[in-house]
Design a protein around this motif. Structure first.
Motif, PDB file in Angstrom:
ATOM      1  N   GLN A 159      50.832   4.568 -32.393  1.00 55.02           N
ATOM      2  CA  GLN A 159      49.895   4.660 -33.517  1.00 55.02           C
ATOM      3  C   GLN A 159      48.603   3.922 -33.184  1.00 55.02           C
ATOM      4  OE1 GLN A 159      49.837   6.360 -36.228  1.00 55.02           O
ATOM      5  NE2 GLN A 159      51.856   6.597 -37.095  1.00 55.02           N
ATOM      6  N   ARG A 160      48.747   2.705 -32.670  1.00 53.34           N
ATOM      7  CA  ARG A 160      47.582   1.868 -32.367  1.00 53.34           C
ATOM      8  C   ARG A 160      46.753   2.451 -31.211  1.00 53.34           C
ATOM      9  NH1 ARG A 160      49.643  -3.027 -29.673  1.00 53.34           N
ATOM     10  NH2 ARG A 160      49.414  -1.679 -27.866  1.00 53.34           N
ATOM     11  N   ASP A 161      47.418   2.858 -30.147  1.00 52.43           N
ATOM     12  CA  ASP A 161      46.718   3.240 -28.925  1.00 52.43           C
ATOM     13  C   ASP A 161      46.332   4.717 -28.859  1.00 52.43           C
ATOM     14  OD1 ASP A 161      47.135   0.607 -28.197  1.00 52.43           O
ATOM     15  OD2 ASP A 161      48.863   1.070 -26.926  1.00 52.43           O
ATOM     16  N   VAL A 211      55.161  16.352 -26.000  1.00 51.29           N
ATOM     17  CA  VAL A 211      55.898  16.316 -24.726  1.00 51.29           C
ATOM     18  C   VAL A 211      56.740  17.571 -24.557  1.00 51.29           C
ATOM     19  CG1 VAL A 211      57.780  15.163 -23.470  1.00 51.29           C
ATOM     20  CG2 VAL A 211      55.925  13.808 -24.458  1.00 51.29           C
ATOM     21  N   GLN A 212      57.489  17.924 -25.602  1.00 49.21           N
ATOM     22  CA  GLN A 212      58.345  19.115 -25.513  1.00 49.21           C
ATOM     23  C   GLN A 212      57.509  20.359 -25.206  1.00 49.21           C
ATOM     24  OE1 GLN A 212      61.627  19.215 -25.385  1.00 49.21           O
ATOM     25  NE2 GLN A 212      61.767  17.012 -25.721  1.00 49.21           N
ATOM     26  N   LEU A 213      56.379  20.499 -25.871  1.00 44.18           N
ATOM     27  CA  LEU A 213      55.516  21.656 -25.618  1.00 44.18           C
ATOM     28  C   LEU A 213      54.915  21.604 -24.216  1.00 44.18           C
ATOM     29  CD1 LEU A 213      53.723  22.008 -29.058  1.00 44.18           C
ATOM     30  CD2 LEU A 213      55.410  23.576 -28.055  1.00 44.18           C
ATOM     31  N   SER A 214      54.538  20.419 -23.755  1.00 46.90           N
ATOM     32  CA  SER A 214      53.915  20.303 -22.433  1.00 46.90           C
ATOM     33  C   SER A 214      54.885  20.685 -21.320  1.00 46.90           C
ATOM     34  CB  SER A 214      53.389  18.882 -22.203  1.00 46.90           C
ATOM     35  OG  SER A 214      54.439  17.984 -21.900  1.00 46.90           O
ATOM     36  N   GLU A 215      56.179  20.494 -21.557  1.00 46.36           N
ATOM     37  CA  GLU A 215      57.186  20.782 -20.536  1.00 46.36           C
ATOM     38  C   GLU A 215      57.746  22.197 -20.624  1.00 46.36           C
ATOM     39  OE1 GLU A 215      59.977  17.591 -21.163  1.00 46.36           O
ATOM     40  OE2 GLU A 215      58.740  16.154 -20.044  1.00 46.36           O
ATOM     41  N   ALA A 224      48.076  13.543 -22.238  1.00 42.19           N
ATOM     42  CA  ALA A 224      47.827  12.942 -20.925  1.00 42.19           C
ATOM     43  C   ALA A 224      47.183  11.564 -21.061  1.00 42.19           C
ATOM     44  CB  ALA A 224      46.953  13.865 -20.083  1.00 42.19           C
ATOM     45  N   ALA A 225      46.328  11.391 -22.053  1.00 41.20           N
ATOM     46  CA  ALA A 225      45.690  10.091 -22.279  1.00 41.20           C
ATOM     47  C   ALA A 225      46.676   9.077 -22.863  1.00 41.20           C
ATOM     48  CB  ALA A 225      44.491  10.251 -23.206  1.00 41.20           C
ATOM     49  N   ALA A 226      47.605   9.537 -23.687  1.00 41.65           N
ATOM     50  CA  ALA A 226      48.564   8.642 -24.345  1.00 41.65           C
ATOM     51  C   ALA A 226      49.734   8.261 -23.441  1.00 41.65           C
ATOM     52  CB  ALA A 226      49.103   9.297 -25.618  1.00 41.65           C
TER      53      ALA A 226
END
Length: 153
Positions: free
Chosen positions: A35-37, A49-53, A113-115
């Protein structure tokens, strides 16, 4: 017929409570950091993640709900939020008019990718750094046994 309750013995009770506390604080910590980052809860990160894979970075909503460990209604709400952020879009399923497909957008992939580096560092710092290699192996085997028992696979 009366069923006898199989109460936990003191060692099982300590183990159960330690497991609950560790699981809760680990997931709360990872969620707070995401949440913070990255401006997203862990549940949204898991969807991305699931969609990216997935092949073509897309999944049927029903498959995505199962992969993310979510109910269909909860997933639909989350995907609506991800759509509003521009990270996911929904498309009609070409083979089933009732179905929808969630597609990870380029912006969603860039956000993931940034997270990811910060999240992976949090997982490493909060979980793996606290365990010996033997404990990591034990945790994996225990987790696999529980998942197999609970899902029947």
């Amino acid at each position: 017929m009366t069923v006898m309750t199989r109460w936990l013995d003191p060692d099982e009770q300590r183990t159960w409570r330690a497991y609950l506390a560790a699981s809760r604080v680990l997931m709360d910590t990872l969620d707070r950091e995401l949440q913070r980052d990255a401006g997203m809860p862990h549940a949204y990160y898991e969807i991305l993640v699931q969609l990216s894979e997935a092949p073509g970075r897309q999944l049927r909503m029903s498959q995505l709900a199962q992969a993310a460990g979510s109910s269909r209604s909860r997933l639909s709400h989350a995907v609506a939020r991800l759509e509003a952020a521009g990270w996911v879009r929904r498309e009609e399923c070409p083979t089933d008019r009732r179905g929808q497909i969630a597609v990870l957008t380029d912006e969603g992939f860039a956000t993931l990718a940034a997270a990811a580096p910060g999240h992976v560092e949090g997982v490493r710092r909060h979980l793996f750094d606290a365990l010996s290699p033997a404990q990591v192996d034990q945790l994996r085997r225990i987790s696999e046994a529980l998942a197999e028992h609970l899902t029947g696979s």
